[in-house]
Design a protein around this motif. Structure first.
Motif, PDB file in Angstrom:
ATOM      1  N   LEU A  76       0.826  -1.201   0.000  1.00 19.02           N
ATOM      2  CA  LEU A  76       0.000   0.000   0.000  1.00 19.02           C
ATOM      3  C   LEU A  76       0.861   1.252   0.000  1.00 19.02           C
ATOM      4  O   LEU A  76       0.595   2.211  -0.733  1.00 19.02           O
ATOM      5  CB  LEU A  76      -0.927  -0.020   1.220  1.00 19.02           C
ATOM      6  CG  LEU A  76      -2.011  -1.101   1.203  1.00 19.02           C
ATOM      7  CD1 LEU A  76      -2.652  -1.244   2.577  1.00 19.02           C
ATOM      8  CD2 LEU A  76      -3.080  -0.783   0.174  1.00 19.02           C
ATOM      9  N   THR A  81      -1.199   4.342  -1.590  1.00 16.94           N
ATOM     10  CA  THR A  81      -2.611   4.013  -1.391  1.00 16.94           C
ATOM     11  C   THR A  81      -2.791   3.486   0.023  1.00 16.94           C
ATOM     12  O   THR A  81      -1.822   3.108   0.683  1.00 16.94           O
ATOM     13  CB  THR A  81      -3.077   2.943  -2.397  1.00 16.94           C
ATOM     14  OG1 THR A  81      -2.251   1.774  -2.250  1.00 16.94           O
ATOM     15  CG2 THR A  81      -2.953   3.431  -3.827  1.00 16.94           C
ATOM     16  N   ASP A  82      -4.034   3.464   0.494  1.00 16.86           N
ATOM     17  CA  ASP A  82      -4.271   2.894   1.825  1.00 16.86           C
ATOM     18  C   ASP A  82      -5.461   1.943   1.852  1.00 16.86           C
ATOM     19  O   ASP A  82      -5.875   1.507   2.923  1.00 16.86           O
ATOM     20  CB  ASP A  82      -4.455   3.999   2.875  1.00 16.86           C
ATOM     21  CG  ASP A  82      -5.598   4.939   2.536  1.00 16.86           C
ATOM     22  OD1 ASP A  82      -6.304   4.686   1.537  1.00 16.86           O
ATOM     23  OD2 ASP A  82      -5.796   5.914   3.283  1.00 16.86           O
ATOM     24  N   ARG A  83      -6.005   1.592   0.670  1.00 18.12           N
ATOM     25  CA  ARG A  83      -7.091   0.615   0.618  1.00 18.12           C
ATOM     26  C   ARG A  83      -6.848  -0.296  -0.578  1.00 18.12           C
ATOM     27  O   ARG A  83      -6.443   0.175  -1.652  1.00 18.12           O
ATOM     28  CB  ARG A  83      -8.456   1.305   0.503  1.00 18.12           C
ATOM     29  CG  ARG A  83      -8.801   2.120   1.735  1.00 18.12           C
ATOM     30  CD  ARG A  83     -10.048   2.951   1.564  1.00 18.12           C
ATOM     31  NE  ARG A  83      -9.970   3.917   0.474  1.00 18.12           N
ATOM     32  CZ  ARG A  83      -9.305   5.056   0.522  1.00 18.12           C
ATOM     33  NH1 ARG A  83      -8.634   5.374   1.614  1.00 18.12           N
ATOM     34  NH2 ARG A  83      -9.285   5.879  -0.498  1.00 18.12           N
ATOM     35  N   LEU A  84      -7.105  -1.577  -0.385  1.00 17.31           N
ATOM     36  CA  LEU A  84      -6.781  -2.582  -1.396  1.00 17.31           C
ATOM     37  C   LEU A  84      -7.915  -3.597  -1.495  1.00 17.31           C
ATOM     38  O   LEU A  84      -8.482  -4.006  -0.483  1.00 17.31           O
ATOM     39  CB  LEU A  84      -5.465  -3.270  -1.029  1.00 17.31           C
ATOM     40  CG  LEU A  84      -4.938  -4.419  -1.886  1.00 17.31           C
ATOM     41  CD1 LEU A  84      -3.411  -4.440  -1.820  1.00 17.31           C
ATOM     42  CD2 LEU A  84      -5.453  -5.773  -1.406  1.00 17.31           C
ATOM     43  N   ASP A 100      -5.454  -6.582  -8.780  1.00 19.48           N
ATOM     44  CA  ASP A 100      -5.072  -5.741  -7.648  1.00 19.48           C
ATOM     45  C   ASP A 100      -5.748  -4.379  -7.828  1.00 19.48           C
ATOM     46  O   ASP A 100      -5.402  -3.626  -8.741  1.00 19.48           O
ATOM     47  CB  ASP A 100      -3.548  -5.609  -7.618  1.00 19.48           C
ATOM     48  CG  ASP A 100      -3.066  -4.695  -6.497  1.00 19.48           C
ATOM     49  OD1 ASP A 100      -3.906  -4.187  -5.745  1.00 19.48           O
ATOM     50  OD2 ASP A 100      -1.841  -4.488  -6.400  1.00 19.48           O
ATOM     51  N   ARG A 102      -7.132  -0.643  -6.067  1.00 15.02           N
ATOM     52  CA  ARG A 102      -6.774   0.280  -4.987  1.00 15.02           C
ATOM     53  C   ARG A 102      -7.738   1.465  -4.942  1.00 15.02           C
ATOM     54  O   ARG A 102      -8.139   1.992  -5.991  1.00 15.02           O
ATOM     55  CB  ARG A 102      -5.350   0.825  -5.188  1.00 15.02           C
ATOM     56  CG  ARG A 102      -4.274  -0.222  -5.383  1.00 15.02           C
ATOM     57  CD  ARG A 102      -3.980  -0.989  -4.104  1.00 15.02           C
ATOM     58  NE  ARG A 102      -2.940  -1.983  -4.348  1.00 15.02           N
ATOM     59  CZ  ARG A 102      -1.643  -1.753  -4.167  1.00 15.02           C
ATOM     60  NH1 ARG A 102      -1.232  -0.568  -3.771  1.00 15.02           N
ATOM     61  NH2 ARG A 102      -0.768  -2.715  -4.403  1.00 15.02           N
ATOM     62  N   ASP A 103      -8.094   1.893  -3.743  1.00  8.47           N
ATOM     63  CA  ASP A 103      -8.711   3.187  -3.417  1.00  8.47           C
ATOM     64  C   ASP A 103      -9.971   3.523  -4.214  1.00  8.47           C
ATOM     65  O   ASP A 103      -9.994   3.469  -5.444  1.00  8.47           O
ATOM     66  CB  ASP A 103      -7.707   4.323  -3.611  1.00  8.47           C
ATOM     67  CG  ASP A 103      -6.623   4.294  -2.555  1.00  8.47           C
ATOM     68  OD1 ASP A 103      -6.718   3.454  -1.652  1.00  8.47           O
ATOM     69  OD2 ASP A 103      -5.679   5.095  -2.658  1.00  8.47           O
TER      70      ASP A 103
END
Length: 568
Positions: A76, A81-84, A100, A102-103
């Protein structure tokens, strides 16, 4: 693939997505992506956290927050990024890749309704690759029919086949329906009198005529190659999943009760590497861990088998207050293969602090057999649950396609029931049952004039009473295929703990646990889903409604746990 990948932005609203496919040797390579300005990886090996997690489970999963799952923190952070959200791609029993994502925009979290959407996107990519040479499997493609064969068709039928028209595929023992003269319809006056239907027989073949039921050479080759292509694909190998690993850990804890046992290890080796669970009396030093691994590798080499690198986790059921287990504490180490059907690469290792006596050896043998039985039963339960889920999907598939709102509602309730079940720490079998009930809880709607009544705003008392029969109709539908437990949960999912529900006005604990779980998830989706028949409520208002309904409409304990889960 790029076009399908863009569905992640449309259906899930992921701002970034990358598709990785297995190269057939040792790693997953980036095929296509969108949205990543930096931090996108060109490849991932089998030890990669995403590849490992997708390889150990066949379902999509999400991670919200850099600190929520430490092993994904680096991934991340590298992509800012902080969401997966990740979805595995399985074909022919093997992991062939993963997506994969993200965000979401506005710092929104990934949630349970996103999981089935992600899995459907992954399945569309798998369908695209259905006839491609995945994992080195070769597929034979027929060349076009030669002009010589077309000349034969012209001689048989009297006219050349039109380009693009498929060749006639006659069964060698069935005369085509077109060759059988049909009886003329009876006169109108005689319509009420059933007339015998004459059985027509084809005329005998004339000299030089080719019978239509004789198989052509091309038809024979096409059918044979179709069968041969299925034979070429190796049967899907059974895989050890999280449920089986959890069951094995319970047996390892029991093995520690053998006098003198200081550590027990369950090792699984496969194409993507290995996993190893160590259950010990206290924390294990690196030196002791390496010694256990070397002992196992020596034992494997003597048997002509191979191990490899493993990802190790250590559990300490008795706490860590005792001194750590060191290499000097591992005086005797015993290893035995765990044999379950066609599964390979499973091993049990037990380490003792001294020389075990005869009774310890006998206990080891009993628990070794018990471990095999426990894993086999877990696999059978998983296969049965998977079959039940497919049956449940077929139950709602034929008619729910015509009502996308109802299908979307059922999918969302099903995913939320599974997440809530895991939050409650009920057994995996119960969580899977909750997921199935959530999928079929409204199956009875399809037989109750649903297309006319669903969007109608002002229902009469008669129409409302008619729709209230859907739990009974749904239970009757699912019971022959999914069993009494699922059917009873469907029947009771509109009961209330205060006894004012329907159809049987049950109270409190009289209502099955699965029904109480589904009722809460059903109400939440109905309140918050923008695609429902009513104006959606805000998240805070929906949580307030849950709190107010605790103890009357909803089970008080379950409602409190649900509100806690949603707030987290």
């Amino acid at each position: 693939m790029k076009e399908i990948l863009y569905d992640c932005a449309v259906e899930i609203r992921a701002t970034k997505a990358a598709l990785y496919l297995f190269d057939g040797a040792s790693r997953f390579e980036l095929v296509t992506e969108y949205g990543f300005k930096s931090g996108v990886r060109m490849a991932a090996d089998s030890n990669d956290p995403l590849a490992d997690r997708c390889g150990r489970g066949r379902n999509a999963f999400f991670v919200n927050g850099v600190a929520s799952e430490p092993r994904f923190s680096e991934l991340l952070y590298e992509a800012s990024t902080d969401r997966l959200l990740a979805a595995p791609l399985y074909a022919r029993g093997k992991l062939i890749g993963f997506i994969d994502m993200r965000d979401k925009p506005g710092r929104q979290l990934f949630d349970a309704p996103d999981l089935p959407k992600a899995q459907r996107i992954a399945e569309r990519i798998v369908e695209l690759l259905a006839d491609k040479p995945i994992f080195g499997h070769r597929f034979i493609t027929l060349s076009k029919l030669s002009g010589q064969h077309e000349a034969v068709e012209t001689a048989e039928t009297g006219s050349p086949r039109i380009s693009g028209e498929p060749p006639v595929r006659d069964h060698p023992f069935v005369t085509p329906a077109a060759a059988v003269p049909q009886p003329a319809p009876p006169p109108v006056a005689a319509a009420l009198v059933p007339a015998p239907v004459p059985v027509a027989t084809p005329p005998p073949p004339q000299r030089g005529e080719v019978r239509a039921h004789v198989p052509r050479l091309a038809t024979l080759v096409i059918d044979a190659r179709a069968i041969a292509s299925r034979i070429m694909v190796a049967p899907a190998q059974e895989l050890i999943g999280d449920n089986e690993l959890a069951a094995a850990r319970e047996v390892l804890r029991t093995i520690l009760l053998i006098p003198g046992a200081v550590a027990a290890t369950f090792s699984v080796f496969g194409p993507g590497g290995g996993v190893q669970d160590i259950v010990a009396r206290s924390s294990v030093t690196d030196e002791a861990r390496n010694l256990l691994q070397s002992k196992l590798n020596v034992w494997l080499s003597k048997r002509g088998e191979s191990g490899g690198a493993v990802r190790t986790s250590v559990l300490t059921p008795f706490g860590t207050s005792a001194p750590p287990v060191t290499a000097a504490d591992l005086q005797k180490v015993f290893t035995a293969p765990v044999t379950i059907g066609a599964l390979h690469g499973l091993y049990l290792t037990v380490a003792f602090g001294g020389v075990p006596d005869r009774s310890a050896h006998e206990l080891m043998a009993v628990l070794h057999a018990h471990l095999q039985l426990v894993i086999e039963q877990s696999l059978q339960r998983g296969a049965a649950a998977s079959l039940q889920l497919r049956i449940a999907g077929k139950l709602v598939e034929p008619d729910f396609v015509k009502y996308p709102e109802l299908r979307r509602h059922s999918d969302a309730v099903s995913a939320l029931c599974e997440s809530f079940g895991r939050h409650l720490a009920i057994t995996p079998a119960e969580a899977e049952a909750a997921r199935i009930v959530g999928l079929v809880h409204d199956a009875g709607m399809r037989l109750l004039d649903y297309d006319r009544l669903y969007r109608k705003r002002d229902l009469t008392q008669e129409e409302l009473g008619f729709l209230r029969e859907h739990p009974s109709v749904g239970a009757a539908m699912v019971e022959p295929l999914l069993g009494v437990e699922i059917a009873r949960a469907v029947l009771c999912h509109h009961e209330r703990v205060d006894g004012r529900g329907y159809p049987n006005e049950l109270h409190g604990e009289e209502i099955p646990l699965l029904s109480r779980i589904v009722q809460i998830c059903d109400a939440w989706v109905a309140m918050t889903d923008p695609g429902t028949y009513q104006t959606p409520e805000s998240r805070d208002n929906a949580l307030s409604t849950m709190v107010r309904g605790a103890g009357s409409q909803f089970d008080a304990g379950l409602a409190t746990r649900f509100v806690d889960m949603m707030r987290r």
